[in-house]
Scaffold this motif. Structure first.
Motif, mmCIF file in Angstrom:
data_model
loop_
_atom_site.group_PDB
_atom_site.id
_atom_site.type_symbol
_atom_site.label_atom_id
_atom_site.label_comp_id
_atom_site.label_asym_id
_atom_site.label_seq_id
_atom_site.Cartn_x
_atom_site.Cartn_y
_atom_site.Cartn_z
ATOM 1 N N TRP A 138 2.107 5.221 8.866
ATOM 2 C CA TRP A 138 1.171 4.042 8.001
ATOM 3 C C TRP A 138 0.691 5.067 6.659
ATOM 4 N N SER A 139 0.587 4.444 5.771
ATOM 5 C CA SER A 139 -0.105 5.029 4.638
ATOM 6 C C SER A 139 -0.818 4.068 3.776
ATOM 7 N N LYS A 140 -1.914 4.694 3.003
ATOM 8 C CA LYS A 140 -2.433 3.694 2.205
ATOM 9 C C LYS A 140 -2.276 4.002 0.780
ATOM 10 N N ASP A 141 -2.101 3.058 -0.065
ATOM 11 C CA ASP A 141 -1.624 3.073 -1.333
ATOM 12 C C ASP A 141 -0.539 3.981 -1.600
ATOM 13 N N LEU A 153 -2.695 8.189 6.729
ATOM 14 C CA LEU A 153 -4.294 7.585 6.600
ATOM 15 C C LEU A 153 -5.197 8.814 6.930
ATOM 16 N N SER A 161 3.638 -4.256 4.231
ATOM 17 C CA SER A 161 2.371 -3.731 3.799
ATOM 18 C C SER A 161 1.160 -5.092 3.642
ATOM 19 N N GLY A 182 -7.798 -1.591 -0.257
ATOM 20 C CA GLY A 182 -6.536 -0.942 -0.468
ATOM 21 C C GLY A 182 -5.339 -1.555 -0.088
ATOM 22 N N THR A 183 -3.894 -1.015 -0.153
ATOM 23 C CA THR A 183 -2.617 -1.380 0.277
ATOM 24 C C THR A 183 -2.316 -0.373 1.500
ATOM 25 N N TYR A 184 -2.408 -1.258 2.727
ATOM 26 C CA TYR A 184 -1.850 -0.295 3.867
ATOM 27 C C TYR A 184 -0.462 -0.773 4.147
ATOM 28 N N ASP A 202 -12.532 1.544 2.478
ATOM 29 C CA ASP A 202 -11.335 1.331 3.314
ATOM 30 C C ASP A 202 -10.417 0.163 2.462
ATOM 31 N N THR A 205 -2.401 -5.819 1.714
ATOM 32 C CA THR A 205 -3.673 -5.444 0.749
ATOM 33 C C THR A 205 -4.936 -6.067 1.358
#
Length: 1420
Positions: A925-928, A933, A976, A960-962, A958, A978
């Motif tokens: 997993w990542s954010k933006d 995370l 993904s 943003g785009t996951y 919290d 948003t």
């Protein structure tokens, strides 16, 4: 020798001594003559037989050298002398035996001669049979020969993946048994993959075909043949070479292309096909190069080479090979392989085609049978076999219906029906020389299946014709064909057949077989059969519909549990043979049992959509194959996997759902049907099986120093279903011969720094990937990279360019920054793309981007794109990255997206599920797109194939785009989402509701009144748990169940109800239901007060009374009236729940009416009112009663109801009016219409003359009676001519009747008027009465039944009020008018009517004052 002539006359008696001597000499002479004839006959017969029998020529001397041949002339002379002696003896007989003794002697001698002839024929027949047996043994001795190889096997050396064919030629008599061995191990094709081995024996030409050879096929192959006279063997070696390369000496590319053409590779993969019966399907694949010889592309089905047919086409065009089947049958199911030649050996791909059952014509009918074959084909019969269907759709097969088609007629007719427990049936009564095809339908209680595929065309013929011929080789390549028919006599009565036995015994029939008689003669043979029950001692002929021509016959009408013996007779046009020897005792077998299921059924992972199955074989010669069934774990219904029995013990089940768990079972198939299921396998999850990875590729130079390089590469396309543990890298100096390993331990990343290189030298690299299954394939060498230090100011190439989140019009690009930055830091990136097939690179964005990721949108779906990235700094653009693989823009079926929601505990989460992910995969997993995370804000929970991100304290941080990517997968699995502020607010609101739940209300408080008057208060909420609680509050006090108030609480249905037995004032108030289920709560209140409660109380009481009423007899239909077409009024009602003692009564104005009717069977009550009048006005009541209670129904005929009846009567009366009639009277012309009913109060009449309304006057009079409406024209004139119209109005019903009083109608009426006026003297009586006196009018009436009486004044009913009074005394009816006045003058009439008719009496009354005499009286 002759006797001397007698001296006496011919009639004189002879002495006894002379008679005895004559009789003795005559007998001796007869015996000598018969011996001579027998000797001559035997000599000529032997001579003919010797001349005809070639085999006896080898055993006996030539006829010319035999004694009988030398004395041939002497025999002719002896015949001549014998004839002369016979003539002389006949003359003596005529002389010597002219009396009774002579006739007796002649009869005795004739009988003696016949007995001797029969004995001689019997001996002759015995000798003939002995000679035939000797000839047969001689032929067998001469034809018997041990096997020997004319052409032996020869060794072969072949390339891998090719086909080798081992052949040899053997000669032996009788034909030998053939067995093939591989390294002394017997070859059984059933134990190997379908089509691996193919063994044939074509009249001594033996062949073993080995398809798609591998290294394991290198061995010594031996063929052994043996028969009763010996055995022989031949062997050969097969060597399989691995590949065409340097080791083989064929390293010249020019040589390979000249010998094998261009290297052809597959660019597409054959995928499993799920076809449906009777529908088309196709297989196709693409090649990297154009195949010059299209005929070299071969398609195989289960190892059998396919050819183009009418319904199957093999095509090739534009680098695409395809196989198209226009109409699919179950027999088309199997493993299909396409093979194309290539310099490095044939390239091939395989896939399985599964054929589903077609939609049944009858719902629930079984699937169609398959593999219909014709066996043991004879002149007039054959054996038909087939395989049972795998899917019976829950209904057992009870029978099979067999249809046949003769020749190419296309007409299918039923010919037989076989029981459901067998897939084998004899077919008889066929015509020799005709061709037939057969097909089969399965029948169950649900109906008949679709027909199977038709069998191959068979031609009926003599199967033993070839065995009666013998080929004798001589010389070099010459041979002589001899038939046993050449040894037969033209005219021969056949001998009895031999070896009568049962070739096949089944539950319903026995197939008898026998050998043809020897000798059989040249004439065609037929056979008759007889049977005998063991112990009966009698023989019974077996009836046949047509002559039996073949030495085979199926007996169908045998009884079970009885033993039979059979015998056969042969016959031709010359006679019938003796019966054969009886067969051994034969009895029908019991019902055949199905085969047991295979053991040790095991399931193994194969691919993401398939599972491999293995099982132990069922060793039984009756085995036809196996059916496989599957089901998802949790389901109770088994699904059919294959519809064609599998021959081997291994099968790969395709088309499964990735990540789902399945169970499998296997059933054995035989002619007795489909057996029981094996034990189900352990549940297995459909996942990629662990295998070694493919080779890495896409090597790139990322940085370079004086004596070191940094190399990067792309991961393998196939990762083997497991995590890549590392890579092994090799290097090769272009000036050296050998490769050297760069690392001894696996490198975990795809970037490696290679040191200790020589500056200025060129190097190439190759690598292998390793996972838990082992080290994978070795990659192809990279391009040559020069070891020279980079000094350019521009940055080096970015690397690890990854494509994810591929959709129909967009994708996500990510990359790593370059390792070499040049003269300054990287300031941005330039991304470009190239459409597949184009050489032009186009920029994705107008300017550079700063990050290392980019979402590319607005792409064209269905197209493939290639991307590359360049870094830039102050010096400009650097080197481009390695281009990505072509990416096809499409929405993959079944692709998953990130799910956003709130769980049961109220936590906001983002979840992603990937059923196709390998077991070793991880969810990243990542954010933006900036890395992992933050564990302070989120919690990650991973389960099997699913990962879940939980927001600990949701807030603006919290947003943003996951994005999530599944590692170690062969295909891109990513998505993904948003998370916006608006969506987050909705989720937080839902979270609050879940953490503070409210029991959902489906239906608030409802009030129902039950059948017995109980009151039901109920409400409905969502389904509750067993721990849910209810508190019912009434007027601020909790209540519980009691006898008068019952409380029910159904948690499963979410139902709360309160049933009040007798509603009273004590139940007035508010009801509150307090519900609690865990954290969830709700409270619902109902208020019953004031008018609402009073209304409910009245309704409950009425319902209770009605229920009590219905406990006894009661009226199902209340009293109601009906008017018939005859103007009769009927009052009807209907009673139910009656019994024999039930009493029914009618009442009018509280007085019982005995005229009412009641039918106890139907419960119908009926009261008829013939002519309704004012006297029928009142209250009508019907009552029913018995010991259980009583009920009544009332009809009030006093107000509107009575008016409605009269209105209906008027409507029917108006509709019943007859057409207007014209009648001449003594006073004038009368126009009238008859009606069934008339009532002056409810019916209005109006007359019109020429559309002008008429009024009663001196010349025009109108009036009505109860059944007539009339218009009287007095002293008619010409002005009275014209159209007259009568308008009758009854309520809303208006009817008009018209007639034309003119022309002939007027003339006829006038003539009748004049006739009546002249024939009679008109005398008019005008009863008169003085003013203020009393007038009485009396008439006498009679009739049975008593008629109804109506008085009319001026055609209007008289109302008996005040001064008018009517009195009836017996038959006298009197109307009295008191204090008469001038208004009482007029025309009075009395109308009487009963059901048999009516009559009217009229009188005219004139009232005058004293002294005023009427004019009418004066004129008299």
């Amino acid at each position: 020798m002759t006797l001397p002539h007698s001296l006496g006359g011919a009639g004189d008696p002879q002495p006894p001594q002379a008679m005895e001597v004559h009789r003795l000499e005559h007998r001796q002479e007869e015996e000598r003559k018969e011996e001579r004839q027998h000797s001559l006959h035997m000599g000529s017969s032997m001579q003919r037989h010797t001349f005809r029998s070639r085999w006896e020529c080898s055993r006996r001397p030539h006829p010319c050298l035999s004694p009988s041949g030398l004395c041939h002339g002497r025999e002719a002379q002896l015949r001549h002398q014998t004839s002369a002696v016979e003539l002389e003896e006949r003359g003596q007989k005529r002389v010597g035996f002219g009396n009774d003794w002579e006739r007796t002697e002649i009869a005795f001698l004739r009988t003696h001669r016949l007995l001797r002839q029969r004995r001689d024929w019997k001996m002759l027949r015995q000798r003939t049979e002995e000679k035939v047996q000797e000839a047969k043994e001689l032929r067998e001795l001469c034809s018997g020969r041990g096997p020997w190889f004319w052409i032996p096997l020869r060794s072969h050396a072949v390339w891998e993946h090719t086909t080798v064919l081992l052949t040899c030629t053997v000669q032996a008599s009788p034909p030998p048994q053939v067995t093939w061995y591989k390294n002394d191990t017997r070859i059984d094709p059933r134990l190997f993959p379908a089509g691996k081995y193919r063994i044939t024996n074509n009249y001594g030409l033996l062949s073993l075909e080995i398809r798609r050879c591998t290294i394991e096929d290198s061995a010594t192959y031996t063929v052994r043949v043996n028969n009763a006279y010996g055995q022989a063997s031949s062997f050969a070696k097969v060597l399989v070479r691995t590949y065409l390369g340097k080791d083989a000496g064929f390293d010249s590319e020019i040589f390979k292309r000249s010998m094998f053409g261009p290297s052809v590779e597959f660019t597409s993969v054959l995928k499993p096909v799920f076809a449906r019966e009777k529908e088309p399907f196709s297989l196709s694949c693409l090649f990297s190069e154009d195949v010059l010889d299209a005929e070299s592309i071969q398609w195989f089905q289960d190892g059998r080479l396919l050819r183009s047919l009418r319904r199957r086409k093999i095509l090739y065009a534009d680098r695409q090979a395809s196989l198209k089947v226009s109409c699919t049958y179950k027999e088309d199911e199997g493993l299909y392989t396409v093979q194309v030649p290539s310099p490095f050996g044939p390239r091939e791909q395989s896939t399985y085609v599964l054929v589903r059952d077609a939609e049944a014509e009858n719902p629930g009918a079984p699937g169609s049978p398959l593999n219909v074959r014709c066996l043991d084909v004879n002149r007039d019969c054959l054996i038909l076999t087939w395989a049972p269907p795998s899917d019976t759709r829950g209904n057992a097969i009870t029978a099979y219906s067999i249809e046949r088609c003769q020749g190419d007629s296309g007409e299918w007719v039923p010919c037989h029906e076989a029981p459901g427990g067998t897939c084998r049936c004899p077919i008889q009564g066929l015509i020799e020389g005709q061709s037939y095809r057969f097909r089969v339908r399965a029948i169950s209680k649900a109906g008949s299946s679709l027909p199977s595929k038709a069998s191959e065309l068979v031609v009926m013929g003599d199967r033993d014709a070839a065995q009666r011929k013998t080929e004798i080789p001589f010389g070099l390549g010459n041979k002589i064909t001899i038939s046993t028919d050449d040894f037969e006599d033209t005219v021969t009565i056949p001998s009895p057949p031999t070896n009568v036995h049962a070739s096949e015994i089944r539950e319903a029939y026995v197939v008898l077989a026998w050998e043809e008689p020897r000798p059989r003669g040249r004439a065609p043979l037929t056979y008759s059969l007889e049977k005998s029950v063991i112990g009966s001692g009698t023989w019974e002929a077996i009836s046949t519909e047509s002559p039996v021509k073949s030495p085979r016959f199926a007996v169908l009408d045998l009884e079970k549990k009885k033993s039979y013996v059979f015998r056969v007779r042969a016959m031709n046009q010359y006679g019938l043979s003796d019966p054969s020897e009886p067969s051994e005792p034969i009895a029908l077998r019991g019902q055949p049992a199905t085969l047991p299921p295979p053991a040790q059924v095991q399931a193994f992972r194969d691919t993401q959509t398939s599972v491999s199955l293995t099982w132990d074989p069922v060793k039984d010669p009756e085995l036809l194959g196996y059916y496989i069934y599957s089901r998802e774990v949790g389901s109770s219904e088994w699904q059919t996997v294959n519809n064609k029995p599998i021959q081997g013990t291994r099968f790969t089940v395709p088309g499964l759902r990735t990540g789902k768990e399945y169970e499998f079972c296997v059933r054995s198939v035989s002619e007795a049907g489909v057996g029981e299921s094996s034990a189900a396998t352990e549940p297995i999850r459909v996942k990629q099986a662990l295998a070694t990875p493919s080779a890495p590729y896409g090597f790139a130079l990322l940085n370079c120093g004086k004596n070191e390089m940094v190399i990067g590469w792309k991961p393998p396309k196939r990762r083997g279903g497991g995590k890549i543990l590392g890579y092994f890298l090799d290097q090769h100096d272009s000036e050296e011969l050998d490769w050297h390993a760069v690392n001894q331990q696996p490198i975990p990343t795809r970037v490696c720094k290679v040191s200790d290189l020589r500056e200025g030298h060129f190097y190439e690299f190759r690598a292998r990937a390793a996972n838990w299954a082992g080290v994978g394939e070795l990659s192809a060498p990279s391009s040559l990279f020069e070891c020279k230090e980079w000094t350019m100011p521009q940055p080096g190439p970015p690397y690890d360019v990854r494509v994810s989140e591929v959709r129909a019009t967009s994708l996500m690009l990510q990359w790593e920054p370059p390792l070499y930055t040049g003269a300054g830091p990287v300031t941005g990136y330039h991304v470009s793309f190239q459409e597949e097939g184009s050489e032009q690179w186009k920029p994705v964005t107008p300017g550079p981007i700063s990050g290392t990721h980019l979402r590319v949108s607005d792409l064209q779906p269905g197209k493939s794109y290639v991307f590359q990235v360049q870094a830039m700094n102050s010096a400009g653009l650097g080197q481009p990255s390695m281009p990505t693989d072509p990416v096809l823009l499409e929405d993959k079926p079944g692709a998953h997206e990130i799910e956003v929601g709130v769980d049961e505990e109220g936590f906001i989460y983002l979840a992603f599920e990937a059923p196709e992910a390998p077991d070793s995969s991880e969810f990243q997993w990542s954010k933006d797109y900036k890395g992992p995370l933050d564990p302070q804000r989120v919690k990650i929970e991973d389960t099997v194939n699913k990962s879940k991100v939980i927001l600990k304290e949701p807030g603006l941080e919290d947003l943003g785009t996951y994005s999530v990517i599944v590692t170690d997968a062969d295909e891109d699995i990513s998505a993904s989402h948003t998370l916006t502020e608006e969506e987050l607010e909705k989720l937080k609101k839902l979270s609050h509701e879940i953490r503070n739940p409210v029991i959902k209300l489906i239906s608030g408080w409802n009030v129902d009144i039950l059948e017995r008057g109980e009151v039901r208060l109920w409400l409905e909420v969502e389904k509750l748990s067993p721990a849910a609680e209810l508190h019912l509050i009434f007027n601020n006090k909790e209540i519980f169940s009691s006898p008068n108030r019952k409380i029910n609480f159904d948690r499963e249905k979410g139902l709360v109800e309160v049933i009040i037995q007798n509603l009273s004032e004590e139940d007035k108030g508010s009801y509150t239901a307090q519900l609690q289920d865990g954290k969830a709560k709700n409270q619902i209140t109902l208020t019953l007060v004031d008018d609402d409660f009073d209304k409910l109380l009245r309704q409950a009481d009425a319902k209770r009374r009605d229920w009590k009423r219905k406990q006894g007899p009661y009226f199902e239909q209340p009293l109601q009236w009906k008017v018939t077409e005859d103007c009769q009024v009927q009052l009807t009602c209907k009673v139910t729940n009656t019994k024999k003692e039930t009493r029914f009564q009618w009442f009018f104005q509280r007085a019982e009416m005995p005229d009412g009717q009641y039918d106890p069977e139907t419960g119908t009550g009926l009261l008829c009112i013939e002519e309704l009048s004012k006297k029928d006005k009142g209250i009508y009541r019907a009552m029913v009663s018995d010991d259980r209670g009583e009920d009544d129904t009332i009809l009030d005929l006093t107000g509107d109801a009575l008016d409605a009846i009269f209105t209906e009567l008027g409507r029917i009366g108006a509709l019943s009016a007859t057409p207007l009639k014209i009648q001449g009277t003594e006073e004038g012309i009368r126009i009238f219409s008859k009606v069934k009913y008339y009532n002056v109060e409810y019916m209005k009449t109006t007359w019109f003359h020429k559309d002008k309304r008429l009024e009663s006057g001196d010349r025009i009079r109108t009036g009505t009676t109860l059944d007539e409406i009339w218009l009287h024209i007095l002293d008619p004139k010409d002005s009275d001519k014209g159209k007259y119209t009568l308008e009758i109005a009854a309520g809303k019903e208006v009817r008009q009747l018209s007639t034309d009083l003119s022309g002939q109608a007027f003339e006829d009426a006038m003539a009748e008027h004049q006739r009546l006026n002249s024939s009679y003297k008109q005398v008019r009586l005008f009863p008169s009465c003085l003013f203020k006196q009393t007038l009485c009018l009396t008439c006498v009436i009679s009739g049975d039944p008593t008629p109804e009486i109506s008085w009319l004044k001026n055609d209007q009913p008289v109302t008996f009020l005040d001064r008018y009074r009517m009195e009836v005394r017996g038959t006298e009816v009197t109307i009295t008018i008191e204090k008469v006045n001038s208004d009482d003058s007029g025309r009075y009439g009395v109308f009487v009517k009963n059901k048999y008719g009516s009559e009217t009496g009229q009188v005219t009354i004139s009232v005058f004052k004293h002294g005023d005499e009427p004019k009418e009286l004066k004129s008299m």
